[in-house]
Write a protein that holds these residues in place. Structure first.
Motif, mmCIF file in Angstrom:
data_model
loop_
_atom_site.group_PDB
_atom_site.id
_atom_site.type_symbol
_atom_site.label_atom_id
_atom_site.label_comp_id
_atom_site.label_asym_id
_atom_site.label_seq_id
_atom_site.Cartn_x
_atom_site.Cartn_y
_atom_site.Cartn_z
ATOM 1 N N VAL A 1 16.732 5.491 -7.799
ATOM 2 C CA VAL A 1 16.120 6.792 -7.501
ATOM 3 C C VAL A 1 15.021 7.109 -8.513
ATOM 4 O O VAL A 1 13.951 7.603 -8.153
ATOM 5 C CB VAL A 1 17.193 7.906 -7.472
ATOM 6 C CG1 VAL A 1 16.569 9.282 -7.456
ATOM 7 C CG2 VAL A 1 18.102 7.720 -6.266
ATOM 8 N N LEU A 2 15.245 6.805 -9.785
ATOM 9 C CA LEU A 2 14.206 7.025 -10.794
ATOM 10 C C LEU A 2 12.987 6.152 -10.528
ATOM 11 O O LEU A 2 11.838 6.603 -10.678
ATOM 12 C CB LEU A 2 14.766 6.769 -12.194
ATOM 13 C CG LEU A 2 15.776 7.792 -12.703
ATOM 14 C CD1 LEU A 2 16.331 7.364 -14.058
ATOM 15 C CD2 LEU A 2 15.148 9.162 -12.797
ATOM 16 N N LEU A 3 13.195 4.895 -10.150
ATOM 17 C CA LEU A 3 12.072 4.011 -9.826
ATOM 18 C C LEU A 3 11.296 4.532 -8.615
ATOM 19 O O LEU A 3 10.056 4.517 -8.606
ATOM 20 C CB LEU A 3 12.567 2.590 -9.550
ATOM 21 C CG LEU A 3 12.978 1.757 -10.762
ATOM 22 C CD1 LEU A 3 13.585 0.437 -10.316
ATOM 23 C CD2 LEU A 3 11.792 1.513 -11.658
ATOM 24 N N LEU A 4 12.020 4.984 -7.597
ATOM 25 C CA LEU A 4 11.343 5.522 -6.421
ATOM 26 C C LEU A 4 10.552 6.793 -6.755
ATOM 27 O O LEU A 4 9.430 6.979 -6.272
ATOM 28 C CB LEU A 4 12.353 5.814 -5.316
ATOM 29 C CG LEU A 4 12.831 4.602 -4.527
ATOM 30 C CD1 LEU A 4 13.998 4.972 -3.630
ATOM 31 C CD2 LEU A 4 11.696 4.038 -3.701
ATOM 32 N N CYS A 5 11.119 7.651 -7.573
ATOM 33 C CA CYS A 5 10.403 8.871 -7.964
ATOM 34 C C CYS A 5 9.119 8.533 -8.725
ATOM 35 O O CYS A 5 8.052 9.100 -8.453
ATOM 36 C CB CYS A 5 11.289 9.769 -8.817
ATOM 37 S SG CYS A 5 12.580 10.598 -7.888
ATOM 38 N N ALA A 6 9.223 7.610 -9.682
ATOM 39 C CA ALA A 6 8.036 7.209 -10.449
ATOM 40 C C ALA A 6 6.999 6.561 -9.541
ATOM 41 O O ALA A 6 5.793 6.817 -9.664
ATOM 42 C CB ALA A 6 8.431 6.264 -11.574
ATOM 43 N N GLY A 7 7.440 5.716 -8.610
ATOM 44 C CA GLY A 7 6.509 5.060 -7.704
ATOM 45 C C GLY A 7 5.794 6.035 -6.790
ATOM 46 O O GLY A 7 4.593 5.913 -6.537
ATOM 47 N N VAL A 8 6.514 7.025 -6.289
ATOM 48 C CA VAL A 8 5.892 8.021 -5.407
ATOM 49 C C VAL A 8 4.892 8.866 -6.174
ATOM 50 O O VAL A 8 3.795 9.157 -5.693
ATOM 51 C CB VAL A 8 6.981 8.895 -4.741
ATOM 52 C CG1 VAL A 8 6.383 10.117 -4.091
ATOM 53 C CG2 VAL A 8 7.753 8.081 -3.731
ATOM 54 N N VAL A 9 5.243 9.251 -7.391
ATOM 55 C CA VAL A 9 4.329 10.072 -8.191
ATOM 56 C C VAL A 9 3.077 9.285 -8.556
ATOM 57 O O VAL A 9 1.953 9.792 -8.481
ATOM 58 C CB VAL A 9 5.042 10.601 -9.455
ATOM 59 C CG1 VAL A 9 4.059 11.189 -10.446
ATOM 60 C CG2 VAL A 9 6.086 11.635 -9.077
ATOM 61 N N LEU A 10 3.247 8.019 -8.942
ATOM 62 C CA LEU A 10 2.090 7.211 -9.322
ATOM 63 C C LEU A 10 1.216 6.840 -8.127
ATOM 64 O O LEU A 10 0.011 6.635 -8.275
ATOM 65 C CB LEU A 10 2.548 5.939 -10.044
ATOM 66 C CG LEU A 10 3.126 6.136 -11.437
ATOM 67 C CD1 LEU A 10 3.640 4.828 -11.992
ATOM 68 C CD2 LEU A 10 2.084 6.735 -12.364
ATOM 69 N N SER A 11 1.788 6.753 -6.943
ATOM 70 C CA SER A 11 0.988 6.371 -5.779
ATOM 71 C C SER A 11 0.316 7.552 -5.098
ATOM 72 O O SER A 11 -0.483 7.368 -4.191
ATOM 73 C CB SER A 11 1.857 5.632 -4.760
ATOM 74 O OG SER A 11 2.830 6.504 -4.217
ATOM 75 N N SER A 12 0.627 8.764 -5.521
ATOM 76 C CA SER A 12 -0.002 9.937 -4.904
ATOM 77 C C SER A 12 -1.453 10.047 -5.378
ATOM 78 O O SER A 12 -1.793 9.641 -6.483
ATOM 79 C CB SER A 12 0.769 11.207 -5.256
ATOM 80 O OG SER A 12 0.676 11.469 -6.624
ATOM 81 N N PRO A 13 -2.334 10.617 -4.539
ATOM 82 C CA PRO A 13 -3.738 10.753 -4.944
ATOM 83 C C PRO A 13 -3.878 11.780 -6.059
ATOM 84 O O PRO A 13 -3.013 12.638 -6.259
ATOM 85 C CB PRO A 13 -4.435 11.230 -3.667
ATOM 86 C CG PRO A 13 -3.373 11.813 -2.837
ATOM 87 C CD PRO A 13 -2.103 11.100 -3.194
ATOM 88 N N ASP A 14 -4.991 11.684 -6.766
ATOM 89 C CA ASP A 14 -5.244 12.621 -7.858
ATOM 90 C C ASP A 14 -5.394 14.030 -7.319
ATOM 91 O O ASP A 14 -5.929 14.246 -6.230
ATOM 92 C CB ASP A 14 -6.520 12.238 -8.610
ATOM 93 C CG ASP A 14 -6.347 10.940 -9.382
ATOM 94 O OD1 ASP A 14 -5.194 10.586 -9.692
ATOM 95 O OD2 ASP A 14 -7.369 10.284 -9.661
#
Length: 140
Positions: free
Chosen positions: A61-74
Motif C-alpha cells: 500500500v505504501l508503494l502504491l501510494c508513492a507511485g500514484v503521487v509520483l505519477s500525478s501531473p504537476d
C-alpha cells in the motif's frame, strides 16, 4: 520520474496480489486465536494473520501510494489575480454569452443588480470633482 513511478506501482500491485493470494491460502478457522489482553472483548478482532502477510500488505500500500503521487501531473499554481485582471481588462470576457457556455464574469449578476454601488465609477467622479476644485455638482 514517470518510469520510477510506474515501477513503484507495478511492485506495489505485485506485492498486494501476493499478499492477497497468501491470505486466501490460510485456513479459514482452523484454530481460534488467543484472547487479547490489551483490547476489550467487544473490539478484539480475533483474526490470526501471519505477520509477513500484514507487513507485505502495508509495504504494498505504501508503494502504491508513492507511485500514484509520483505519477500525478504537476500542480498548477492558483493565480486568481491574473484571472481577475484579465476579466477587468476585457469587456468581452465580462459579458455572459449564454447559459452553459464558457467565458463571462461569474459575478456579473451581482454587479448588475439594482442598487449596486460602482466604487470605481464613483472614484473617477470624485477625482474629476477634485480637479475642478470642488466646483459644480456634488458627488453623491
Amino acid at each position: 520520474m514517470g518510469l520510477s513511478a510506474n515501477v513503484l506501482n507495478i511492485l506495489g500491485l505485485v506485492f498486494l496480489s501476493h499478499a492477497s493470494y497468501e491470505h486466501s491460502l490460510l485456513p479459514s478457522a482452523a484454530q481460534a486465536p488467543p484472547q487479547s489482553s490489551i483490547l476489550p472483548s467487544v473490539i478484539d478482532p480475533n483474526i490470526n494473520l501471519p505477520i509477513d502477510v500484514v507487513l507485505e500488505t502495508i509495504v504494498s500500500v505504501l508503494l502504491l501510494c508513492a507511485g500514484v503521487v509520483l505519477s500525478s501531473p504537476d500542480l498548477k499554481p492558483i493565480q486568481w489575480n491574473v484571472w481577475a485582471g484579465r476579466l477587468e481588462r476585457s469587456k468581452d470576457a465580462r459579458q455572459i454569452k449564454g447559459f452553459g457556455q464558457g467565458g463571462g464574469n461569474p459575478y456579473a449578476a451581482l454587479e448588475e443588480r439594482p442598487g449596486f454601488l460602482d466604487i470605481r465609477a464613483k472614484r473617477k467622479e470624485f477625482a474629476a470633482w477634485v480637479k475642478d476644485g470642488g466646483q459644480g455638482d456634488k458627488v453623491q
